[in-house]
Design an enzyme around this catalytic site. Structure first.
Site, short mmCIF file in Angstrom:
data_model
loop_
_atom_site.label_atom_id
_atom_site.label_comp_id
_atom_site.label_asym_id
_atom_site.label_seq_id
_atom_site.Cartn_x
_atom_site.Cartn_y
_atom_site.Cartn_z
N VAL A 170 36.10 40.61 36.12
CA VAL A 170 35.92 41.66 37.13
C VAL A 170 36.83 41.41 38.33
CG1 VAL A 170 34.27 42.78 38.66
CG2 VAL A 170 33.58 42.16 36.35
N ASP A 171 37.01 40.16 38.71
CA ASP A 171 37.96 39.85 39.77
C ASP A 171 39.37 40.31 39.39
OD1 ASP A 171 36.09 38.76 41.43
OD2 ASP A 171 36.78 36.69 41.25
N VAL A 172 39.76 40.05 38.15
CA VAL A 172 41.09 40.43 37.68
C VAL A 172 41.24 41.95 37.69
CG1 VAL A 172 42.66 40.39 35.70
CG2 VAL A 172 41.40 38.32 36.34
N ALA A 175 41.52 43.19 41.25
CA ALA A 175 42.85 42.93 41.79
C ALA A 175 43.85 44.00 41.36
CB ALA A 175 43.33 41.55 41.34
#
Length: 371
Positions: A170-172, A175
């Site tokens: 989810v961070d990726v 981003a």
């Protein structure tokens, strides 16, 4: 040699962990000057303390931090101190982009929110990552959002528990959403001269990425379930098979022609002609039978010989590689960053332009406490 795309750009990174810093490295790779503002009260980015058991306990540049912090300079500041805040304001007056990852309300308390910085620099573009949007004050953590957005529920074996993805997926995804938003804002600023606020949340980024699994519910009324590596609407696709030499491979057979070629390579052309298996629709209905037969046939083949034969017939298939094997691939080698005296890093920029000069980058910065 063409100049780097963002050669004259200044980016201030008021973000930590993975999503925001990966956007900062993205701009650094394209030539921007990126200053990573680190919280002097907490000894910098929290990932400086996230270390594998094999790493030096004294290092403040561990593997996790190194994933997304190439090409930056570190500036420790305590923004609760007037002098440090003024130092940030001086930089903001010259900056093009700010990347922030504060919980809703925290940037306002520190006086480093978009409204505060826009008064100093009307052209500033402020990218703000939150967990759940500006109206929800909860902090966002990748593992929690993977659970809340359905990814954990969908991931894992059918008879096993929900499983987190082994990367901060989810961070990726967040981003990438922020990169897109900032690039659109830069394009608009080139036309209007005005900066703006770009907001993205982890949860909304995850929902956006549910893709066909989301529309399986919205359009078809089916609530998707865990299937391991299987695909809900294509067979065989994503299934893992073991070869004669005890190595694993994956098939991604997207149409009936590919299935016929697969069966020919496996020495079983009649299997593809059986009405129960001749079309993808029927293969989905008889998934277990198809997989059982393919398991038997593939177990008679050496993996590399089979993969080469499938590639020659344009049947999508590949080895199941460990991470160490991935970096032996020529495509992966092209994605590595190198600097004297530093371990390799991984590029955030995976696209190529006709005229593109990716900057040579300094390695991730050591944290030096202010005097």
């Amino acid at each position: 040699m063409p100049e780097a795309v963002f050669k004259d750009m200044l980016v201030l990174e008021l973000a930590s962990v993975l999503a925001g810093p990966s956007v900062g490295q993205f701009f650094a790779e394209l030539g921007a000057r990126v200053i990573k503002i680190e919280n002097a009260a907490t000894q910098g980015d929290v990932t400086r303390s996230w270390k594998l058991k094999t790493e030096d306990p004294e290092t403040n540049v561990p593997a996790y931090f190194s994933a997304v912090n190439w090409g930056k300079t570190s500036l420790p500041l305590d923004l609760t101190k007037a002098g440090d805040l003024q130092q940030l304001y001086t930089l903001a007056a010259q900056a093009d982009v700010v990347i922030a990852s504060y919980k809703p309300g925290d940037a306002e308390k520190l006086k480093v929110d978009f409204a505060s910085l826009q008064k100093i620099n009307p052209r500033i573009i402020y990218g703000h990552i939150t967990g759940y949007g500006p109206a929800d004050a909860r902090a966002g953590y990748d593992a929690v959002v993977q659970a809340e957005s359905g990814f954990m529920y969908l991931n894992g074996q059918a008879d096993g528990p929900p499983t987190k993805m082994p990367v901060a997926l989810v961070d990726v995804l967040t981003a990438h959403q922020l990169k897109e938003g900032l690039l659109v804002a830069l394009l608009q600023r080139a036309r209007t001269g005005q900066g703006q606020l770009v907001q993205v949340s982890l949860l909304e980024s995850a929902v956006s990425a549910l893709s066909n699994q989301g529309t399986a519910y919205l359009v078809a009324g089916q609530n998707p379930q865990r299937m391991g590596s299987e695909h809900p609407t294509i067979v065989p696709y994503g299934s893992v098979y073991t070869s004669k030499d005890q190595k694993q491979l994956v098939l991604a057979v997207g149409d009936d022609r590919q299935f016929r070629r697969l069966c020919q390579v496996l020495g079983a052309p009649d299997f593809a002609e059986d009405p129960k298996y001749s079309t993808n629709y029927y293969r989905v209905q008889h998934r277990q039978e198809v997989n059982a037969q393919l398991c038997r046939l593939i177990a008679q083949q050496e993996r590399e010989t089979l993969l080469q034969a499938l590639h020659r017939q344009h049947v999508p298939a590949g080895a199941v590689n460990a991470v160490a094997e991935v970096f032996a691939l020529p495509q992966a080698q092209h994605m590595l960053l190198h600097a004297a005296g530093a371990k390799p890093g991984i590029r955030q920029v995976a696209f190529k332009l006709a005229e593109q000069n990716l900057s040579s980058l300094s390695p991730p910065p050591v944290y030096t406490a202010p005097e």
